[in-house]
Design a protein around this motif. Structure first.
Motif, PDB file in Angstrom:
ATOM      1  N   GLU A 188       0.848  -1.188   0.000  1.00 45.75           N
ATOM      2  CA  GLU A 188       0.000   0.000   0.000  1.00 45.75           C
ATOM      3  C   GLU A 188       0.880   1.233   0.000  1.00 45.75           C
ATOM      4  O   GLU A 188       1.887   1.294   0.727  1.00 45.75           O
ATOM      5  CB  GLU A 188      -0.907  -0.007   1.232  1.00 45.75           C
ATOM      6  CG  GLU A 188      -1.907   1.146   1.277  1.00 45.75           C
ATOM      7  CD  GLU A 188      -2.901   1.000   2.416  1.00 45.75           C
ATOM      8  OE1 GLU A 188      -2.962   1.922   3.265  1.00 45.75           O
ATOM      9  OE2 GLU A 188      -3.605  -0.033   2.468  1.00 45.75           O
ATOM     10  N   LEU A 189       0.517   2.222  -0.788  1.00 46.95           N
ATOM     11  CA  LEU A 189       1.337   3.426  -0.891  1.00 46.95           C
ATOM     12  C   LEU A 189       0.505   4.600  -1.363  1.00 46.95           C
ATOM     13  O   LEU A 189      -0.581   4.430  -1.948  1.00 46.95           O
ATOM     14  CB  LEU A 189       2.520   3.208  -1.840  1.00 46.95           C
ATOM     15  CG  LEU A 189       2.207   2.969  -3.325  1.00 46.95           C
ATOM     16  CD1 LEU A 189       3.427   3.336  -4.177  1.00 46.95           C
ATOM     17  CD2 LEU A 189       1.843   1.510  -3.590  1.00 46.95           C
ATOM     18  N   ASP A 190       1.018   5.815  -1.105  1.00 47.22           N
ATOM     19  CA  ASP A 190       0.417   7.007  -1.677  1.00 47.22           C
ATOM     20  C   ASP A 190       0.577   6.919  -3.187  1.00 47.22           C
ATOM     21  O   ASP A 190       1.615   6.479  -3.693  1.00 47.22           O
ATOM     22  CB  ASP A 190       1.099   8.266  -1.154  1.00 47.22           C
ATOM     23  CG  ASP A 190       0.862   8.469   0.336  1.00 47.22           C
ATOM     24  OD1 ASP A 190      -0.179   7.988   0.836  1.00 47.22           O
ATOM     25  OD2 ASP A 190       1.715   9.087   0.997  1.00 47.22           O
ATOM     26  N   ALA A 191      -0.445   7.333  -3.915  1.00 49.32           N
ATOM     27  CA  ALA A 191      -0.430   7.183  -5.373  1.00 49.32           C
ATOM     28  C   ALA A 191       0.449   8.261  -6.007  1.00 49.32           C
ATOM     29  O   ALA A 191       0.025   9.411  -6.112  1.00 49.32           O
ATOM     30  CB  ALA A 191      -1.851   7.268  -5.911  1.00 49.32           C
ATOM     31  N   PRO A 192       1.655   7.901  -6.419  1.00 50.65           N
ATOM     32  CA  PRO A 192       2.544   8.902  -7.026  1.00 50.65           C
ATOM     33  C   PRO A 192       2.286   9.020  -8.525  1.00 50.65           C
ATOM     34  O   PRO A 192       2.089   8.019  -9.215  1.00 50.65           O
ATOM     35  CB  PRO A 192       3.946   8.317  -6.768  1.00 50.65           C
ATOM     36  CG  PRO A 192       3.727   6.835  -6.690  1.00 50.65           C
ATOM     37  CD  PRO A 192       2.309   6.602  -6.261  1.00 50.65           C
ATOM     38  N   ALA A 193       2.286  10.247  -9.025  1.00 47.00           N
ATOM     39  CA  ALA A 193       2.030  10.467 -10.446  1.00 47.00           C
ATOM     40  C   ALA A 193       3.122   9.861 -11.311  1.00 47.00           C
ATOM     41  O   ALA A 193       2.885   9.474 -12.455  1.00 47.00           O
ATOM     42  CB  ALA A 193       1.907  11.969 -10.717  1.00 47.00           C
ATOM     43  N   GLN A 194       4.344   9.731 -10.756  1.00 49.79           N
ATOM     44  CA  GLN A 194       5.471   9.256 -11.557  1.00 49.79           C
ATOM     45  C   GLN A 194       5.488   7.734 -11.722  1.00 49.79           C
ATOM     46  O   GLN A 194       6.207   7.211 -12.569  1.00 49.79           O
ATOM     47  CB  GLN A 194       6.805   9.696 -10.924  1.00 49.79           C
ATOM     48  CG  GLN A 194       6.959  11.196 -10.765  1.00 49.79           C
ATOM     49  CD  GLN A 194       6.420  11.683  -9.422  1.00 49.79           C
ATOM     50  OE1 GLN A 194       5.672  10.965  -8.749  1.00 49.79           O
ATOM     51  NE2 GLN A 194       6.795  12.901  -9.047  1.00 49.79           N
ATOM     52  N   LEU A 195       4.714   7.016 -10.916  1.00 52.01           N
ATOM     53  CA  LEU A 195       4.738   5.558 -10.976  1.00 52.01           C
ATOM     54  C   LEU A 195       3.870   5.041 -12.118  1.00 52.01           C
ATOM     55  O   LEU A 195       2.669   5.289 -12.156  1.00 52.01           O
ATOM     56  CB  LEU A 195       4.243   4.954  -9.657  1.00 52.01           C
ATOM     57  CG  LEU A 195       4.108   3.430  -9.619  1.00 52.01           C
ATOM     58  CD1 LEU A 195       5.464   2.755  -9.784  1.00 52.01           C
ATOM     59  CD2 LEU A 195       3.451   2.970  -8.324  1.00 52.01           C
ATOM     60  N   ALA A 244      -9.498   8.177  -2.226  1.00 43.88           N
ATOM     61  CA  ALA A 244      -9.480   9.085  -3.366  1.00 43.88           C
ATOM     62  C   ALA A 244      -9.390  10.531  -2.888  1.00 43.88           C
ATOM     63  O   ALA A 244      -9.807  10.860  -1.763  1.00 43.88           O
ATOM     64  CB  ALA A 244     -10.720   8.894  -4.225  1.00 43.88           C
ATOM     65  N   ASN A 245      -8.854  11.394  -3.733  1.00 48.88           N
ATOM     66  CA  ASN A 245      -8.830  12.830  -3.462  1.00 48.88           C
ATOM     67  C   ASN A 245     -10.198  13.432  -3.751  1.00 48.88           C
ATOM     68  O   ASN A 245     -11.100  12.760  -4.267  1.00 48.88           O
ATOM     69  CB  ASN A 245      -7.760  13.504  -4.338  1.00 48.88           C
ATOM     70  CG  ASN A 245      -6.352  13.039  -3.985  1.00 48.88           C
ATOM     71  OD1 ASN A 245      -5.945  13.094  -2.824  1.00 48.88           O
ATOM     72  ND2 ASN A 245      -5.623  12.572  -4.981  1.00 48.88           N
ATOM     73  N   THR A 246     -10.357  14.702  -3.419  1.00 46.82           N
ATOM     74  CA  THR A 246     -11.642  15.370  -3.648  1.00 46.82           C
ATOM     75  C   THR A 246     -11.981  15.454  -5.133  1.00 46.82           C
ATOM     76  O   THR A 246     -13.153  15.560  -5.501  1.00 46.82           O
ATOM     77  CB  THR A 246     -11.623  16.781  -3.039  1.00 46.82           C
ATOM     78  OG1 THR A 246     -10.489  17.507  -3.557  1.00 46.82           O
ATOM     79  CG2 THR A 246     -11.532  16.717  -1.519  1.00 46.82           C
ATOM     80  N   ASP A 247     -10.960  15.397  -5.997  1.00 42.92           N
ATOM     81  CA  ASP A 247     -11.220  15.423  -7.444  1.00 42.92           C
ATOM     82  C   ASP A 247     -11.372  14.013  -8.010  1.00 42.92           C
ATOM     83  O   ASP A 247     -11.380  13.816  -9.218  1.00 42.92           O
ATOM     84  CB  ASP A 247     -10.114  16.175  -8.184  1.00 42.92           C
ATOM     85  CG  ASP A 247      -8.751  15.481  -8.047  1.00 42.92           C
ATOM     86  OD1 ASP A 247      -8.658  14.469  -7.311  1.00 42.92           O
ATOM     87  OD2 ASP A 247      -7.791  15.952  -8.670  1.00 42.92           O
ATOM     88  N   CYS A 254      -4.554   6.950  -2.227  1.00 47.03           N
ATOM     89  CA  CYS A 254      -3.826   5.812  -1.652  1.00 47.03           C
ATOM     90  C   CYS A 254      -4.244   4.566  -2.431  1.00 47.03           C
ATOM     91  O   CYS A 254      -5.429   4.360  -2.681  1.00 47.03           O
ATOM     92  CB  CYS A 254      -4.162   5.663  -0.171  1.00 47.03           C
ATOM     93  SG  CYS A 254      -3.353   4.264   0.646  1.00 47.03           S
ATOM     94  N   ILE A 255      -3.256   3.763  -2.816  1.00 51.03           N
ATOM     95  CA  ILE A 255      -3.553   2.578  -3.621  1.00 51.03           C
ATOM     96  C   ILE A 255      -2.903   1.333  -3.014  1.00 51.03           C
ATOM     97  O   ILE A 255      -1.956   1.426  -2.233  1.00 51.03           O
ATOM     98  CB  ILE A 255      -3.052   2.733  -5.077  1.00 51.03           C
ATOM     99  CG1 ILE A 255      -1.533   2.971  -5.095  1.00 51.03           C
ATOM    100  CG2 ILE A 255      -3.799   3.834  -5.790  1.00 51.03           C
ATOM    101  CD1 ILE A 255      -0.938   3.020  -6.493  1.00 51.03           C
TER     102      ILE A 255
END
Length: 251
Positions: free
Chosen positions: A164-171, A207-210, A215-216
């Protein structure tokens, strides 16, 4: 993990109806079709299937004996069987039970009824071929190119890891990663490095507000494990199992 299913019946239209019902209710189903018992046996001997739905008309004594042998295999290797029929005669239901086949479904039936039966018979726990372990505060780093992403290890086995990890845009989750894991056991830090892995499943935990993922959870399968890492994993499994053996035996 996909549920690999065979539908065995001489009627192409019946196979198509059942395939549609399964794919409408069992999201991870991969469905193959067989015209008769001989074709189904060929599929089962060439690859691993978790479940066969077969009709009374397409089966016979040899088929039931074959099914009996498949049901006797160890958990994780065996194949489950479900009879589908339009008949409500109980004599045949009792006959197939003598071969170890416990389940049947009377058609026509609703897609949900069939889906629920398949999900109950063909559970993910029974489909696992290797045991999974969990260690509190275990961590991993997912390395992809020049980037490294920290993650929490939820569970792991000799075949893969769920983290489990914060969803990084670079991954790029659909591309391979190199995974290194770290565990604190019996007061020592144990590390496993160089696990070349590919993603098999992604789940959004928060999920974020958008509505973008915050978190995934990612399930990875190990493609290549260095010999030293195999030894380290075996050592970690041994320590965990030793600790489990002590539970209930303490003063």
């Amino acid at each position: 993990m996909a549920r690999n299913i065979i539908i065995m019946d001489s009627s192409a239209s019946m196979r198509r109806i059942l395939r549609t019902m399964i794919q409408a209710t069992v999201n991870d189903a991969v469905v193959s079709e067989a015209y008769d018992a001989e074709e189904a046996q060929g599929l089962l001997e060439d690859a691993h299937y978790h479940l066969v739905l077969f009709s009374r008309e397409s089966s016979g004594k040899k088929w039931l004996e074959f099914a009996q042998k498949r049901l006797a295999l160890p958990e994780g290797q065996k194949t489950n069987f479900i009879l589908f029929t339009s008949s409500r005669k109980k004599d045949y239901f009792e006959e197939i039970k003598r071969y170890g086949i416990q389940e049947h479904v009377i058609i026509p039936c609703s897609p949900n009824a069939l889906g629920e039966l398949i999900t109950r018979i063909c559970t993910h726990f029974a489909m696992r071929t290797t045991r999974r372990y969990s260690v509190p505060d275990a961590i991993a780093s997912l390395e992809q190119g020049s980037n490294s992403f920290p993650a929490e290890v939820i569970n792991f086995s000799e075949g893969g890891v769920l983290c489990e990890l914060d969803a990084p845009a670079q991954l790029n989750w659909f591309m391979p990663v190199m995974i290194n894991m770290e565990f604190n056991l019996d007061g020592a830090t144990l590390k496993v490095a160089g696990l070349f892995s590919v993603a098999r499943r992604l789940m959004v935990v928060e999920a974020n507000t958008d509505y973008s993922p915050r978190c995934i959870r990612l399930a990875y399968r190990f493609i290549s494990i260095p010999e030293e890492s195999k030894k380290q994993l075996a050592q970690i499994f041994g320590v965990i199992e030793k600790q489990e053996g002590l539970v209930g035996h303490e003063d």
